[in-house]
Design an enzyme around this catalytic site. Sequence first.
Site, short mmCIF file in Angstrom:
data_model
loop_
_atom_site.label_atom_id
_atom_site.label_comp_id
_atom_site.label_asym_id
_atom_site.label_seq_id
_atom_site.Cartn_x
_atom_site.Cartn_y
_atom_site.Cartn_z
N HIS A 132 0.83 -1.21 0.00
CA HIS A 132 0.00 0.00 0.00
C HIS A 132 0.87 1.27 0.00
O HIS A 132 0.72 2.15 -0.85
CB HIS A 132 -0.92 -0.02 1.23
CG HIS A 132 -1.75 1.21 1.39
ND1 HIS A 132 -3.08 1.27 1.05
CD2 HIS A 132 -1.44 2.46 1.84
CE1 HIS A 132 -3.55 2.48 1.28
NE2 HIS A 132 -2.56 3.23 1.76
N GLU A 133 1.78 1.34 0.96
CA GLU A 133 2.62 2.55 1.06
C GLU A 133 3.51 2.69 -0.16
O GLU A 133 3.79 3.80 -0.62
CB GLU A 133 3.45 2.52 2.35
CG GLU A 133 2.63 2.52 3.64
CD GLU A 133 1.60 3.64 3.71
OE1 GLU A 133 1.80 4.70 3.10
OE2 GLU A 133 0.56 3.43 4.38
N HIS A 180 1.76 4.55 -2.82
CA HIS A 180 1.88 6.01 -2.69
C HIS A 180 3.23 6.47 -3.25
O HIS A 180 3.32 7.48 -3.94
CB HIS A 180 1.79 6.42 -1.23
CG HIS A 180 0.41 6.36 -0.64
ND1 HIS A 180 -0.67 7.00 -1.20
CD2 HIS A 180 -0.06 5.77 0.50
CE1 HIS A 180 -1.76 6.79 -0.43
NE2 HIS A 180 -1.41 6.04 0.59
N HIS A 182 3.21 6.44 -6.94
CA HIS A 182 2.37 7.54 -7.41
C HIS A 182 3.22 8.83 -7.47
O HIS A 182 3.17 9.58 -8.44
CB HIS A 182 1.18 7.71 -6.46
CG HIS A 182 0.09 8.60 -6.98
ND1 HIS A 182 -0.92 9.06 -6.16
CD2 HIS A 182 -0.16 9.12 -8.19
CE1 HIS A 182 -1.73 9.82 -6.88
NE2 HIS A 182 -1.29 9.88 -8.11
ZN LIG Z 1 -2.62 5.26 2.15
#
Ligand SMILES: [Zn+2]
Length: 684
Positions: free
Chosen positions: A468-469, A472, A475
């Site tokens: 998940h991290e 980011h 992104h």
């Molecule tokens: Zn998040």
Amino acid sequence: MSNPLQPAWSGPHGGVPPFDKIKVAHFKPALEAAMAEQLAEIDRIANDPAPPTFANTIEAMERSGRMLDRVGNVYGVWSSTLRTPDFQEVEREMEPKLAAFRDQVIQNEKLFKRIAAVYEAREKSGLDAEQKRLAWLKYQDFARSGARLEAGAKAKLSGINQRLATLYTEFSQNVLADENSALILEKDSDLAGLPESLREAAAEAARERGRPGKWAILNTRSSVEPFLTYSERRDLRRKVWEAFVSRGDNGNERDNKKIIREIVKLRGERARLLGYPSHAHWRLEMSMAKTPERATQLMEAVWKPAVKRVAEEVADMQAMADKEGAGIRIEPWDYRFYAEKVRKARYDVDDNEVMPYLQLENLREAMFWVAGELLDLHFTPVTDVPVYHPDVRVWEVKDGAGKHVALFYFDPYARTDKSSGAWMNAYRNQERFDGEVTTIVSNNSNFVKGKPGEPVLVSWDDAVTLFHEFGHALHGMSSSVRYPSLSGTNVDRDYVEFPSQLLEHWLATPEVLNKYARHCKTGEPIPQALVRKIERASKFNKGFENVEYLSSALVDMRMHLDPEKVGDLTEFERGTLSSLGMPKEMVMRHRLPHFGHLFSGDSYSAGYYSYLWADTLSADAFEAFTEAGSAYDKQVAKKLREHVFSTGNSIDPAESYRAFRGRDAGIDALMRRRGFAPPIQPRQ
Ligand SMILES: [Zn+2]
């Protein structure tokens, strides 16, 4: 005396943060110098005798505040990972000053007049799409923050913002203090049921706290949840649970209830001053959801099936407890313990069986490999840049053509003074309007560091969080826009979790598991039978997970829609949950007295729903890969890179999504993903 925070960063890769030279004493003078510099820059822009243009106003603003960006980003690193008592003092002094500074910029009338003029002329002044969007966003930012108010109202607003900044700092420092406490276990019998890895971590934590030979259960999620899952000592489970859910709620000098009441009241006043019916309306105006009603509608659609599922889960657990002759009724401190037992019995899968295959370093390699496959980003370790702690490591990131793109800092281990949980930080945003820069991002988490030479094993859930991290981080690193304000993760709150939640899906792909999920002792890949068991068990306990999350999100929204109703905080929380029909066997994931998303700052306030909103997109987006037949389909990955990962905030997120998927996202994929609708049968 020179201050290492102030000058432009030097060194390799277009300059890097001078972490090796920074002392806490540098922050205050550097922040003050940086604010003064930006005020002078803003003054020059506002008083420019030339008529306002995009170049001399909006672009000039993008170019201003460079020192404050640099100092502020390093300040953010200290505030999340090195929050020592002397740094906390700096925060208490500087947070209200930073809030006042921001208002001083927003409330500069000459500046706002120029922004408004550029904004109004945007269709006929030859701007391209990205420039038009930037002009619109800048105008919105100023107008929504009070630039149009008259002098008296402006002063009042600025007073509210400064008071809020102080309250946010107090709130989060109180939570950190309560999380720094621990329950010390004295006897071996207190550890009944705990697997070896948890015993070792607890022994290490006690040693660090000056209690060698004992065991410490820290009052943080990463310590508490495994204890509640495995401890056979119901009395101690209850004790650990009570301490955890009482963070910020102990009636002592660190109690947050009074602070929260004041925050909510001030937010309501501020919203009215700005012309909105509530804080929630104000916050959601610039989100994908647009209105509290639309966000609530989505939450309620998932809430009902989730509560129903909890009743089924509790019935299963009660049956298990009865069969054992436990003679108990399931209480909140029993939920994780019996859920694990049911999971083992029903799916024959046990986290302790999975963990030896999940080594932190292999998972990191796996994430890098996925980044190469999906986004054409490739990682090489570097040692020529300073770090703020010896455990932090750095990689250089290049694209497939060998072009240098970014630096990635990785800070995986738990430490005192580091926030709990996991997060991504941006040290430098991508941009290219004054030439290319090296994007710099970091991932941070709280794994317990193993003995030297021993691999760090992580749970399945923690492996999901790592991905998940990293989503980011990708992104941020994949961003390809002209202006820094539009770059990377600078997007709507309910869109920013979309790329990160999407990346979670790649952990469970066979390509990753076969290559990277290898046993820590034998090196054997994870057995297919175990993978199938994990897949089958993946819809298990979804009632609990969804109700835990949604109750927090719904209470957040109600509170910020109608602050008048808040009054006594404990009563408000209890009353709201009871009106929602909260199952009595559970609590919110974050009770209000320690709900950092809402009260450490504005950003996730009236916005905890964002994770659900973004998951609607991520569940639907992953099905684009499923439909194409592979999680690594090149065509779909290319579209994902072009329309989602690289666009930042340069186009409307709903449009980005449509460009990727060919349509809007519906709720069906989300319901399938969360186990509230049957999965799609693969086409023949
Ligand atoms: Zn998040």
